[in-house]
Scaffold this motif. Structure first.
Motif, PDB file in Angstrom:
ATOM      1  N   ASP A  68       0.840  -1.201   0.000  1.00 56.23           N
ATOM      2  CA  ASP A  68       0.000   0.000   0.000  1.00 56.23           C
ATOM      3  C   ASP A  68       0.877   1.255   0.000  1.00 56.23           C
ATOM      4  O   ASP A  68       0.556   2.247  -0.640  1.00 56.23           O
ATOM      5  CB  ASP A  68      -0.916   0.040   1.218  1.00 56.23           C
ATOM      6  CG  ASP A  68      -2.002  -1.031   1.199  1.00 56.23           C
ATOM      7  OD1 ASP A  68      -2.196  -1.669   0.153  1.00 56.23           O
ATOM      8  OD2 ASP A  68      -2.642  -1.221   2.244  1.00 56.23           O
ATOM      9  N   MET A  69       1.998   1.197   0.727  1.00 54.53           N
ATOM     10  CA  MET A  69       2.895   2.350   0.836  1.00 54.53           C
ATOM     11  C   MET A  69       3.627   2.619  -0.480  1.00 54.53           C
ATOM     12  O   MET A  69       4.047   3.739  -0.734  1.00 54.53           O
ATOM     13  CB  MET A  69       3.900   2.106   1.968  1.00 54.53           C
ATOM     14  CG  MET A  69       4.729   3.295   2.329  1.00 54.53           C
ATOM     15  SD  MET A  69       3.721   4.612   3.045  1.00 54.53           S
ATOM     16  CE  MET A  69       4.970   5.770   3.517  1.00 54.53           C
ATOM     17  N   TYR A  70       3.755   1.596  -1.324  1.00 52.33           N
ATOM     18  CA  TYR A  70       4.456   1.767  -2.595  1.00 52.33           C
ATOM     19  C   TYR A  70       3.765   2.791  -3.490  1.00 52.33           C
ATOM     20  O   TYR A  70       4.403   3.419  -4.327  1.00 52.33           O
ATOM     21  CB  TYR A  70       4.585   0.449  -3.339  1.00 52.33           C
ATOM     22  CG  TYR A  70       5.417  -0.606  -2.633  1.00 52.33           C
ATOM     23  CD1 TYR A  70       6.231  -0.294  -1.547  1.00 52.33           C
ATOM     24  CD2 TYR A  70       5.387  -1.918  -3.043  1.00 52.33           C
ATOM     25  CE1 TYR A  70       6.974  -1.259  -0.901  1.00 52.33           C
ATOM     26  CE2 TYR A  70       6.141  -2.889  -2.408  1.00 52.33           C
ATOM     27  CZ  TYR A  70       6.934  -2.556  -1.337  1.00 52.33           C
ATOM     28  OH  TYR A  70       7.677  -3.521  -0.716  1.00 52.33           O
ATOM     29  N   LYS A  71       2.461   2.976  -3.327  1.00 49.44           N
ATOM     30  CA  LYS A  71       1.763   3.999  -4.124  1.00 49.44           C
ATOM     31  C   LYS A  71       2.351   5.377  -3.841  1.00 49.44           C
ATOM     32  O   LYS A  71       2.460   6.203  -4.746  1.00 49.44           O
ATOM     33  CB  LYS A  71       0.269   3.985  -3.813  1.00 49.44           C
ATOM     34  CG  LYS A  71      -0.448   2.751  -4.285  1.00 49.44           C
ATOM     35  CD  LYS A  71      -1.921   2.797  -3.919  1.00 49.44           C
ATOM     36  CE  LYS A  71      -2.624   1.524  -4.340  1.00 49.44           C
ATOM     37  NZ  LYS A  71      -4.036   1.524  -3.947  1.00 49.44           N
ATOM     38  N   ILE A  72       2.733   5.605  -2.605  1.00 49.93           N
ATOM     39  CA  ILE A  72       3.307   6.899  -2.220  1.00 49.93           C
ATOM     40  C   ILE A  72       4.767   6.992  -2.657  1.00 49.93           C
ATOM     41  O   ILE A  72       5.176   7.971  -3.280  1.00 49.93           O
ATOM     42  CB  ILE A  72       3.172   7.113  -0.703  1.00 49.93           C
ATOM     43  CG1 ILE A  72       1.689   7.121  -0.315  1.00 49.93           C
ATOM     44  CG2 ILE A  72       3.863   8.407  -0.264  1.00 49.93           C
ATOM     45  CD1 ILE A  72       1.436   7.008   1.164  1.00 49.93           C
ATOM     46  N   THR A  73       5.569   5.975  -2.340  1.00 47.62           N
ATOM     47  CA  THR A  73       6.987   6.044  -2.682  1.00 47.62           C
ATOM     48  C   THR A  73       7.199   6.017  -4.197  1.00 47.62           C
ATOM     49  O   THR A  73       8.122   6.659  -4.690  1.00 47.62           O
ATOM     50  CB  THR A  73       7.791   4.916  -2.001  1.00 47.62           C
ATOM     51  OG1 THR A  73       7.231   3.645  -2.341  1.00 47.62           O
ATOM     52  CG2 THR A  73       7.793   5.098  -0.486  1.00 47.62           C
ATOM     53  N   ASP A  74       6.350   5.312  -4.926  1.00 49.80           N
ATOM     54  CA  ASP A  74       6.465   5.321  -6.386  1.00 49.80           C
ATOM     55  C   ASP A  74       6.231   6.730  -6.943  1.00 49.80           C
ATOM     56  O   ASP A  74       6.938   7.167  -7.851  1.00 49.80           O
ATOM     57  CB  ASP A  74       5.491   4.338  -7.036  1.00 49.80           C
ATOM     58  CG  ASP A  74       5.904   2.884  -6.847  1.00 49.80           C
ATOM     59  OD1 ASP A  74       7.036   2.623  -6.392  1.00 49.80           O
ATOM     60  OD2 ASP A  74       5.070   2.001  -7.160  1.00 49.80           O
ATOM     61  N   LEU A  75       5.236   7.440  -6.393  1.00 49.44           N
ATOM     62  CA  LEU A  75       4.988   8.828  -6.813  1.00 49.44           C
ATOM     63  C   LEU A  75       6.204   9.710  -6.536  1.00 49.44           C
ATOM     64  O   LEU A  75       6.602  10.518  -7.374  1.00 49.44           O
ATOM     65  CB  LEU A  75       3.788   9.401  -6.064  1.00 49.44           C
ATOM     66  CG  LEU A  75       2.407   9.068  -6.579  1.00 49.44           C
ATOM     67  CD1 LEU A  75       1.356   9.533  -5.578  1.00 49.44           C
ATOM     68  CD2 LEU A  75       2.167   9.712  -7.926  1.00 49.44           C
ATOM     69  N   ASN A  77       9.350   8.742  -6.167  1.00 47.99           N
ATOM     70  CA  ASN A  77      10.455   8.329  -7.033  1.00 47.99           C
ATOM     71  C   ASN A  77      10.265   8.822  -8.464  1.00 47.99           C
ATOM     72  O   ASN A  77      11.222   9.272  -9.101  1.00 47.99           O
ATOM     73  CB  ASN A  77      10.621   6.811  -7.010  1.00 47.99           C
ATOM     74  CG  ASN A  77      11.119   6.319  -5.665  1.00 47.99           C
ATOM     75  OD1 ASN A  77      11.781   7.048  -4.928  1.00 47.99           O
ATOM     76  ND2 ASN A  77      10.795   5.092  -5.327  1.00 47.99           N
ATOM     77  N   GLN A  78       9.050   8.744  -8.978  1.00 47.03           N
ATOM     78  CA  GLN A  78       8.772   9.217 -10.339  1.00 47.03           C
ATOM     79  C   GLN A  78       9.044  10.704 -10.477  1.00 47.03           C
ATOM     80  O   GLN A  78       9.414  11.175 -11.546  1.00 47.03           O
ATOM     81  CB  GLN A  78       7.319   8.927 -10.725  1.00 47.03           C
ATOM     82  CG  GLN A  78       7.016   7.478 -10.950  1.00 47.03           C
ATOM     83  CD  GLN A  78       5.514   7.190 -10.968  1.00 47.03           C
ATOM     84  OE1 GLN A  78       4.695   8.096 -10.977  1.00 47.03           O
ATOM     85  NE2 GLN A  78       5.161   5.915 -10.946  1.00 47.03           N
ATOM     86  N   ASN A  79       8.860  11.447  -9.383  1.00 46.11           N
ATOM     87  CA  ASN A  79       9.081  12.891  -9.397  1.00 46.11           C
ATOM     88  C   ASN A  79      10.445  13.285  -8.825  1.00 46.11           C
ATOM     89  O   ASN A  79      10.691  14.456  -8.559  1.00 46.11           O
ATOM     90  CB  ASN A  79       7.953  13.591  -8.630  1.00 46.11           C
ATOM     91  CG  ASN A  79       6.663  13.551  -9.415  1.00 46.11           C
ATOM     92  OD1 ASN A  79       6.448  14.369 -10.288  1.00 46.11           O
ATOM     93  ND2 ASN A  79       5.812  12.574  -9.118  1.00 46.11           N
ATOM     94  N   LYS A  80      11.296  12.267  -8.623  1.00 48.68           N
ATOM     95  CA  LYS A  80      12.665  12.469  -8.144  1.00 48.68           C
ATOM     96  C   LYS A  80      12.733  13.221  -6.805  1.00 48.68           C
ATOM     97  O   LYS A  80      13.585  14.080  -6.595  1.00 48.68           O
ATOM     98  CB  LYS A  80      13.505  13.163  -9.210  1.00 48.68           C
ATOM     99  CG  LYS A  80      13.630  12.340 -10.490  1.00 48.68           C
ATOM    100  CD  LYS A  80      14.461  13.042 -11.514  1.00 48.68           C
ATOM    101  CE  LYS A  80      14.695  12.260 -12.791  1.00 48.68           C
ATOM    102  NZ  LYS A  80      13.836  11.238 -13.204  1.00 48.68           N
ATOM    103  N   ILE A  81      11.814  12.875  -5.909  1.00 53.03           N
ATOM    104  CA  ILE A  81      11.771  13.460  -4.569  1.00 53.03           C
ATOM    105  C   ILE A  81      12.444  12.491  -3.606  1.00 53.03           C
ATOM    106  O   ILE A  81      11.953  11.374  -3.400  1.00 53.03           O
ATOM    107  CB  ILE A  81      10.310  13.712  -4.102  1.00 53.03           C
ATOM    108  CG1 ILE A  81       9.512  14.495  -5.131  1.00 53.03           C
ATOM    109  CG2 ILE A  81      10.299  14.369  -2.733  1.00 53.03           C
ATOM    110  CD1 ILE A  81      10.024  15.857  -5.452  1.00 53.03           C
ATOM    111  N   PRO A  82      13.576  12.866  -3.017  1.00 56.31           N
ATOM    112  CA  PRO A  82      14.242  11.960  -2.073  1.00 56.31           C
ATOM    113  C   PRO A  82      13.390  11.743  -0.816  1.00 56.31           C
ATOM    114  O   PRO A  82      12.696  12.651  -0.360  1.00 56.31           O
ATOM    115  CB  PRO A  82      15.544  12.681  -1.712  1.00 56.31           C
ATOM    116  CG  PRO A  82      15.578  13.940  -2.477  1.00 56.31           C
ATOM    117  CD  PRO A  82      14.288  14.111  -3.202  1.00 56.31           C
ATOM    118  N   HIS A  83      13.477  10.539  -0.289  1.00 52.43           N
ATOM    119  CA  HIS A  83      12.749  10.194   0.936  1.00 52.43           C
ATOM    120  C   HIS A  83      13.513   9.110   1.672  1.00 52.43           C
ATOM    121  O   HIS A  83      14.394   8.461   1.105  1.00 52.43           O
ATOM    122  CB  HIS A  83      11.320   9.729   0.614  1.00 52.43           C
ATOM    123  CG  HIS A  83      11.254   8.553  -0.306  1.00 52.43           C
ATOM    124  ND1 HIS A  83      11.398   7.255   0.131  1.00 52.43           N
ATOM    125  CD2 HIS A  83      11.105   8.489  -1.648  1.00 52.43           C
ATOM    126  CE1 HIS A  83      11.316   6.435  -0.904  1.00 52.43           C
ATOM    127  NE2 HIS A  83      11.139   7.156  -1.999  1.00 52.43           N
TER     128      HIS A  83
END
Length: 109
Positions: A68-75, A77-83
């Motif tokens: 479920d969390m991958y929906k957030i981290t994928d977004l 990553n696609q926008n090159k936002i480090p987390h």
């Protein structure tokens, strides 16, 4: 890429989950996202502050699993936002047994 808090929240809202700041209402249904201010660092030059960098915890409360969390981290990553890495702990939220997955994102003010 640097991102403001508003841009970050607008982006995570596209994941399709309800988004709340600090506390979700008792009647909120799972899954939902909750974000909170954590801290703020500064970049200094010439005896002054040049930039502020607030950090936010982005939490997903779900009865589901880590995917479920991958929906957030994928977004992000696609926008090159480090987390940060995804961490998770089981717990009670509004008297339900749920998993609290969370990451940290450093923004720019």
């Amino acid at each position: 890429m640097q991102i403001t808090r508003k841009q970050l929240i607008d982006l995570i809202k596209t994941a399709g989950f309800p988004v709340y700041r600090d506390m979700a209402p008792v009647e909120a249904t799972y899954p939902y996202i909750r974000y909170q201010f954590v801290d703020e660092t500064m970049k200094r030059a010439s005896n002054g502050v040049v930039k502020y960098f607030p950090q936010y915890q982005i939490s997903l409360f779900t009865k589901g699993v880590e995917t479920d969390m991958y929906k957030i981290t994928d977004l992000l990553n696609q926008n090159k936002i480090p987390h940060s890495q995804i961490d998770g702990i089981p717990g009670s939220e509004n008297d339900d047994l749920v998993t609290h997955f969370y990451i940290y994102v450093r923004c720019i003010r």
